[in-house]
Design an enzyme around this catalytic site. Structure first.
Site, PDB file in Angstrom:
ATOM      1  N   TYR A  64      56.026 154.619  67.183  1.00  0.00           N
ATOM      2  CA  TYR A  64      55.397 153.757  68.197  1.00  0.00           C
ATOM      3  C   TYR A  64      56.047 153.969  69.555  1.00  0.00           C
ATOM      4  O   TYR A  64      55.369 154.046  70.578  1.00  0.00           O
ATOM      5  CB  TYR A  64      55.520 152.287  67.776  1.00  0.00           C
ATOM      6  CG  TYR A  64      54.680 151.360  68.617  1.00  0.00           C
ATOM      7  CD1 TYR A  64      53.405 150.980  68.192  1.00  0.00           C
ATOM      8  CD2 TYR A  64      55.143 150.859  69.831  1.00  0.00           C
ATOM      9  CE1 TYR A  64      52.625 150.137  68.957  1.00  0.00           C
ATOM     10  CE2 TYR A  64      54.365 150.019  70.603  1.00  0.00           C
ATOM     11  CZ  TYR A  64      53.104 149.652  70.168  1.00  0.00           C
ATOM     12  OH  TYR A  64      52.330 148.813  70.936  1.00  0.00           O
ATOM     13  N   PHE A  96      33.613 161.591  90.904  1.00  0.00           N
ATOM     14  CA  PHE A  96      32.908 161.627  89.618  1.00  0.00           C
ATOM     15  C   PHE A  96      32.388 160.224  89.293  1.00  0.00           C
ATOM     16  O   PHE A  96      32.910 159.236  89.798  1.00  0.00           O
ATOM     17  CB  PHE A  96      33.832 162.148  88.509  1.00  0.00           C
ATOM     18  CG  PHE A  96      33.107 162.265  87.202  1.00  0.00           C
ATOM     19  CD1 PHE A  96      32.073 163.176  87.053  1.00  0.00           C
ATOM     20  CD2 PHE A  96      33.411 161.448  86.123  1.00  0.00           C
ATOM     21  CE1 PHE A  96      31.357 163.264  85.860  1.00  0.00           C
ATOM     22  CE2 PHE A  96      32.704 161.535  84.929  1.00  0.00           C
ATOM     23  CZ  PHE A  96      31.685 162.443  84.797  1.00  0.00           C
ATOM     24  N   ASP A  97      31.378 160.132  88.422  1.00  0.00           N
ATOM     25  CA  ASP A  97      30.719 158.831  88.226  1.00  0.00           C
ATOM     26  C   ASP A  97      31.641 157.756  87.652  1.00  0.00           C
ATOM     27  O   ASP A  97      31.546 156.598  88.033  1.00  0.00           O
ATOM     28  CB  ASP A  97      29.419 158.956  87.425  1.00  0.00           C
ATOM     29  CG  ASP A  97      29.612 159.457  86.023  1.00  0.00           C
ATOM     30  OD1 ASP A  97      30.647 160.092  85.765  1.00  0.00           O
ATOM     31  OD2 ASP A  97      28.738 159.226  85.173  1.00  0.00           O
ATOM     32  N   ASP A 133      42.119 163.955  91.222  1.00  0.00           N
ATOM     33  CA  ASP A 133      41.418 163.818  89.950  1.00  0.00           C
ATOM     34  C   ASP A 133      41.392 165.232  89.388  1.00  0.00           C
ATOM     35  O   ASP A 133      40.637 166.089  89.839  1.00  0.00           O
ATOM     36  CB  ASP A 133      40.007 163.266  90.190  1.00  0.00           C
ATOM     37  CG  ASP A 133      39.179 163.228  88.902  1.00  0.00           C
ATOM     38  OD1 ASP A 133      39.619 163.791  87.883  1.00  0.00           O
ATOM     39  OD2 ASP A 133      38.087 162.649  88.936  1.00  0.00           O
ATOM     40  N   ALA A 147      40.918 166.812  86.345  1.00  0.00           N
ATOM     41  CA  ALA A 147      40.327 167.223  85.060  1.00  0.00           C
ATOM     42  C   ALA A 147      40.222 168.752  84.919  1.00  0.00           C
ATOM     43  O   ALA A 147      40.538 169.317  83.888  1.00  0.00           O
ATOM     44  CB  ALA A 147      38.955 166.577  84.907  1.00  0.00           C
ATOM     45  N   LYS A 167      39.234 168.296  79.360  1.00  0.00           N
ATOM     46  CA  LYS A 167      38.724 169.497  80.023  1.00  0.00           C
ATOM     47  C   LYS A 167      39.799 170.583  79.972  1.00  0.00           C
ATOM     48  O   LYS A 167      39.933 171.267  78.967  1.00  0.00           O
ATOM     49  CB  LYS A 167      38.329 169.182  81.472  1.00  0.00           C
ATOM     50  CG  LYS A 167      37.000 168.448  81.590  1.00  0.00           C
ATOM     51  CD  LYS A 167      37.130 166.978  81.392  1.00  0.00           C
ATOM     52  CE  LYS A 167      35.919 166.203  81.831  1.00  0.00           C
ATOM     53  NZ  LYS A 167      36.039 164.780  81.497  1.00  0.00           N
ATOM     54  N   HIS A 176      23.239 155.862  83.050  1.00  0.00           N
ATOM     55  CA  HIS A 176      22.610 157.032  82.435  1.00  0.00           C
ATOM     56  C   HIS A 176      23.004 157.212  80.974  1.00  0.00           C
ATOM     57  O   HIS A 176      22.289 157.826  80.200  1.00  0.00           O
ATOM     58  CB  HIS A 176      22.905 158.307  83.240  1.00  0.00           C
ATOM     59  CG  HIS A 176      24.328 158.758  83.186  1.00  0.00           C
ATOM     60  ND1 HIS A 176      25.334 158.089  83.818  1.00  0.00           N
ATOM     61  CD2 HIS A 176      24.909 159.804  82.569  1.00  0.00           C
ATOM     62  CE1 HIS A 176      26.481 158.719  83.597  1.00  0.00           C
ATOM     63  NE2 HIS A 176      26.248 159.762  82.843  1.00  0.00           N
TER      64      HIS A 176
END
Ligand code: F0G
Length: 459
Positions: free
Chosen positions: A72, A124-125, A215, A217, A258, A450
């Site tokens: 843990y 990004f969304d 960001d 990714a 990614k 979406h």
């Protein structure tokens, strides 16, 4: 005689996929309410919905999983990931999260307040979702070249420095918690950001005393483009370029699904111990204790290994050339796609493809549905449905481009699959003038609609 290109890996394990008939697909897409997210994966032949979490892990990643430490607190897997992050990005502090949007949730819980402005290249969304959920605003400062799909520019993900400076100049510093740069810029078509642009953003940020967050990714794909397109970088290794890129950021959010080539995982990394301390509180609340944060030990091991594999030039060359291969095939059929092809996907220009379908009837979603019906290939709409409604007026937001994204999973499909996809789209293209009506919304969620939207056909 030159050698043809060959992949930098061989295949050790395969997963069967199944073709279907058109009548089967007609039934399934109707049951799915014309939303491709609602299909079962067995109903899909080639799945280009996303490159996120869909990559094939290597033998080394699988063997690292067997060494996972599931303690843990203080697991060796946590330290493996910590060492890899320090080694590759240079950040001393990090928090594991279950995926990229969780990293956004934790970090933005500390940094984003109501009525804040968060400028950057196209968000990004989920990033935008987490900003707007906090009643703050994402300000898109991408260069104008990005909205011309046929214009060839080596770094279409770049931030427009004048647009950025105008946001910084005309607003009090207190309402701009950070600038976020998405590398590569998914929303702009998987387009890279140049290191010069990252440097310029950093300089502006310093001038105004505002932090810079990446960001990240698809950071390795971005580094590949810097190596092959930016002057002075041809002889640097991908890891050297990555080091230099991240020396320009204060913190990063990462969807490891990614470029770390794992099926699940993410993290936040930062330089500032105080930011780490504050974010830890939210990480413990939302994700898990600071040394696992929503990830199992085995997954952290695979992620650490994946960061090294994802930053190897040969792997990146194989990957990005496959994306370009599909792009060349489609262009050969006369289909308009965003040029130049980006790192992870092909973006088909649905307005050019289906000029007779009104924007209010969602041409990109209509095209994605037609492609599925034709062939069992699943892509995704990246346009009006994804853009959600304006948070103030609740009107549909119509982005400049209506795009269908065909995202290529890492190390999964061969170029024969790419040929199949290209032919499928060419077949729809042949009958494009017969497609005159699109889709209408039957049901939608207030944010990130979406994913769950329900649609129906006009005819
Ligand atoms: N940032 C970027 C640039 C992304 O492309 C994504 C996810 C995220 C953040 C969120 O990460 O999914 O791990 O929570 N993009 C996926 C896609 C979903 O299909 O492009 P996540």
């Amino acid at each position: 005689m030159e050698f043809p290109f060959a992949e930098s890996y061989k295949i050790k394990m395969v997963e069967p996929i199944r073709k279907s008939s058109k009548p089967e697909r007609e039934t399934w897409i109707k049951q799915a309410r014309y939303n491709l997210f609602n299909l079962r994966s067995e109903q899909v032949f080639i799945d280009l919905l996303t490159d996120s979490g869909t990559g094939a892990m290597s033998d080394r990643q699988w063997s690292a999983m067997m060494l996972g430490d599931e303690s843990y607190a203080g697991a060796s897997s946590y330290y493996k990931m910590k060492d890899a992050i320090k080694d590759i990005f240079g950040f001393d502090f990090f928090l594991p999260t279950h995926q990229g949007r969780a990293a956004e949730n934790v970090l933005f819980s500390v940094m984003v307040k109501q009525a804040n402005l968060i400028p950057g290249n196209a968000h990004f969304d989920t990033t935008k979702g987490h900003i707007e959920f906090r009643k703050a605003f994402a300000v898109d400062c991408t260069i104008d070249e990005a909205s011309d799909p046929t214009l060839v520019h080596p770094f279409k993900g770049n931030v427009d420095l004048e647009k950025l400076e105008s946001v910084l100049r005309s607003n009090p510093k207190e309402i701009i918690p950070f600038i976020i740069v998405t590398i590569t810029c998914n929303t702009a078509g998987g387009q890279p950001v140049s290191i010069q642009n990252l440097r310029d953003v950093r300089a502006l940020a310093n001038q105004y005393g505002i932090p810079v967050i990446f960001d990240a990714a698809r950071f390795a794909e971005n580094a590949y483009f810097i190596k092959i397109r930016e002057r002075g970088y041809a002889n640097k290794t991908i890891r050297e370029i990555v080091q230099e890129m991240f020396s320009l950021a204060d913190a990063m959010t990462m969807s490891s699904k990614k470029d770390a080539i794992v099926n699940m995982g993410g993290f936040i990394a930062m330089r500032d111990p105080e930011l780490y301390r504050q974010a830890s509180v939210y990480n413990i609340m939302f994700e898990g204790y600071v040394t696992y944060g929503g990830m199992s030990g085995r997954d952290m091991n695979a992620l650490a290994q994946g960061l090294y594999e994802g930053t190897e030039f040969d792997y990146l060359e194989t990957r990005i050339r496959q994306v370009a291969y599909l792009g060349e095939k489609l262009s050969g059929f006369g289909i308009s796609i965003i040029q130049p092809t980006g790192g992870h996907a092909i973006f088909v220009d649905a307005l050019k493809f289906l000029p007779l379908v009104a924007r209010e009837e969602f041409p990109a979603q209509t095209l994605a549905v037609e492609l599925y019906l034709e062939s069992g290939v699943r892509g995704v709409e990246m346009s009006t449905l994804m853009a959600d409604r304006d948070p103030v007026t609740r009107e549909n937001r119509f982005p400049e481009l209506e795009l269908v994204r065909l995202a290529i999973p890492r190390r999964v499909y061969t170029n024969n699959h790419m040929d199949y996809v290209a032919t499928a789209l060419a077949k729809v293209y042949e009958r494009r003038t017969s497609i005159t009506r699109g889709l209408r919304i039957v049901n939608e969620a207030p944010i990130l609609r979406h994913f769950t939207i329900e649609l129906d056909r006009y005819i």
